[in-house]
Design an enzyme around this catalytic site. Structure first.
Site, PDB file in Angstrom:
ATOM      1  N   THR A   1       0.967  -1.470  -0.424  1.00  0.00           N
ATOM      2  CA  THR A   1      -0.272  -0.101  -0.144  1.00  0.00           C
ATOM      3  C   THR A   1       0.645   0.622  -0.587  1.00  0.00           C
ATOM      4  O   THR A   1       1.685   1.157   0.158  1.00  0.00           O
ATOM      5  CB  THR A   1      -0.640  -0.287   1.273  1.00  0.00           C
ATOM      6  OG1 THR A   1       0.293  -0.318   2.512  1.00  0.00           O
ATOM      7  CG2 THR A   1      -2.119  -1.084   1.291  1.00  0.00           C
ATOM      8  N   SER A   2       0.356   2.863  -0.424  1.00  0.00           N
ATOM      9  CA  SER A   2       0.811   3.556  -0.179  1.00  0.00           C
ATOM     10  C   SER A   2       2.223   3.564  -1.534  1.00  0.00           C
ATOM     11  O   SER A   2       3.111   4.281  -1.553  1.00  0.00           O
ATOM     12  CB  SER A   2       1.273   4.275   1.078  1.00  0.00           C
ATOM     13  OG  SER A   2       0.109   4.177   2.007  1.00  0.00           O
ATOM     14  N   ARG A   3       2.308   2.681  -1.582  1.00  0.00           N
ATOM     15  CA  ARG A   3       3.630   2.739  -3.148  1.00  0.00           C
ATOM     16  C   ARG A   3       4.421   2.099  -2.660  1.00  0.00           C
ATOM     17  O   ARG A   3       5.850   2.136  -3.182  1.00  0.00           O
ATOM     18  CB  ARG A   3       3.683   3.783  -3.921  1.00  0.00           C
ATOM     19  CG  ARG A   3       2.562   4.054  -5.099  1.00  0.00           C
ATOM     20  CD  ARG A   3       2.304   2.641  -5.878  1.00  0.00           C
ATOM     21  NE  ARG A   3       0.520   3.353  -6.757  1.00  0.00           N
ATOM     22  CZ  ARG A   3       0.116   2.479  -6.723  1.00  0.00           C
ATOM     23  NH1 ARG A   3      -0.762   2.200  -5.548  1.00  0.00           N
ATOM     24  NH2 ARG A   3      -1.453   2.645  -7.285  1.00  0.00           N
ATOM     25  N   LEU A   4       4.574   1.982  -1.458  1.00  0.00           N
ATOM     26  CA  LEU A   4       5.882   2.032  -0.493  1.00  0.00           C
ATOM     27  C   LEU A   4       6.388  -0.058  -0.490  1.00  0.00           C
ATOM     28  O   LEU A   4       6.602  -0.755  -0.067  1.00  0.00           O
ATOM     29  CB  LEU A   4       5.879   1.741   0.802  1.00  0.00           C
ATOM     30  CG  LEU A   4       5.354   3.170   1.183  1.00  0.00           C
ATOM     31  CD1 LEU A   4       5.179   3.828   2.754  1.00  0.00           C
ATOM     32  CD2 LEU A   4       6.836   3.972   0.936  1.00  0.00           C
TER      33      LEU A   4
END
Ligand SMILES: Cc1cc2nc3c(=O)[nH]c(=O)nc-3n(C[C@H](O)[C@H](O)[C@H](O)COP(=O)(O)O)c2cc1C
Length: 215
Positions: free
Chosen positions: A191-194
């Protein structure tokens, strides 16, 4: 289409699976095997991969091929040895493979050296293929210019007649390549591009250096 179609709002929601250094196997093949098994359960085309090659001037090209086997020696696919990809693999020996399994939010990138597999291994796989695929391989001069659809169908019929009632031998221009990996990168969508990106880089023998990259 006059205006540019806007697709930038499309986003996928990443499921929270993690790649954690504490739980990594020492061999990238073990992790690849685990992910492939997950992909076989969830993906409609788990063995499809993008194979990138480069010509002698450094111009890249890429296409989909199907993975037909893998073990500690490398990853195997089959093709026409006179195709563009084969010419480039034979000339440069360098190959790059990418698997993407959106259903499980995973990507695997593999860099390696290409080698032809022994003829006996290609014979074995060729003989296991459906007759229609064997004739198709016989009839196709892959990557060469074809005058028209009819010419291909006529070649197919020619070989169908020639081998009627007989075993179809593997054409010498068709066989397998093994990509002997030197680099694996496992990408786990988060998630959150992490996202997690874990690399296995071959040092020597069966030793791999493991490190993490920024997503
Ligand atoms: C789903 C899919 C699977 C394919 N599998 C193979 C394959 O296993 N071997 C192969 O030579 N071409 C396969 N192709 C065709 C290649 O993508 C490509 O068109 C062909 O090999 C010629 O590539 P080249 O001219 O760059 O050598 C497949 C294409 C698709 C879409």
């Amino acid at each position: 289409m006059k205006s540019v179609r806007k697709i930038h709002h499309l986003r996928s929601n990443m499921r929270e699976e993690v790649l954690d250094e504490k739980n990594l196997p020492s061999s990238p093949l073990a992790l690849f095997d685990l992910w492939m098994k997950m992909a076989i359960e969830k993906s409609p085309d788990p063995t499809a991969l993008t194979l990138a090659t480069c010509d002698k001037n450094g111009n890249p090209s890429a296409r989909i091929v199907l993975l037909k086997g893998y073990n500690a020696k490398g990853l195997v696919f089959f093709t026409n040895y006179k195709s563009k990809k084969s010419a480039e693999l034979i000339q440069s020996k360098s190959a790059y493979m990418v698997f993407y399994w959106p259903e499980i939010h995973k990507q695997v990138r593999i860099e390696g050296r290409a080698e032809k597999i022994p003829a006996a291994e290609s014979d074995q796989y060729f003989s296991s293929r459906p007759r229609e695929s064997q004739l198709g391989a016989m009839a196709s001069e892959q990557s060469q210019v074809l005058a028209g659809r009819k010419a291909l169908e006529e070649r197919y019929k020619f070989f169908e007649k020639k081998f009627a009632g007989k075993k179809i031998p593997r054409p010498s221009h068709w066989g397998g390549f093994r990509i002997v990996p030197t680099y694996f990168e496992f990408w786990q969508g988060r998630t959150s591009r992490l996202h997690d990106r874990i690399v296995y880089k071959k040092i020597k023998g069966n030793m791999w250096k493991i490190f993490r990259l920024f997503p």
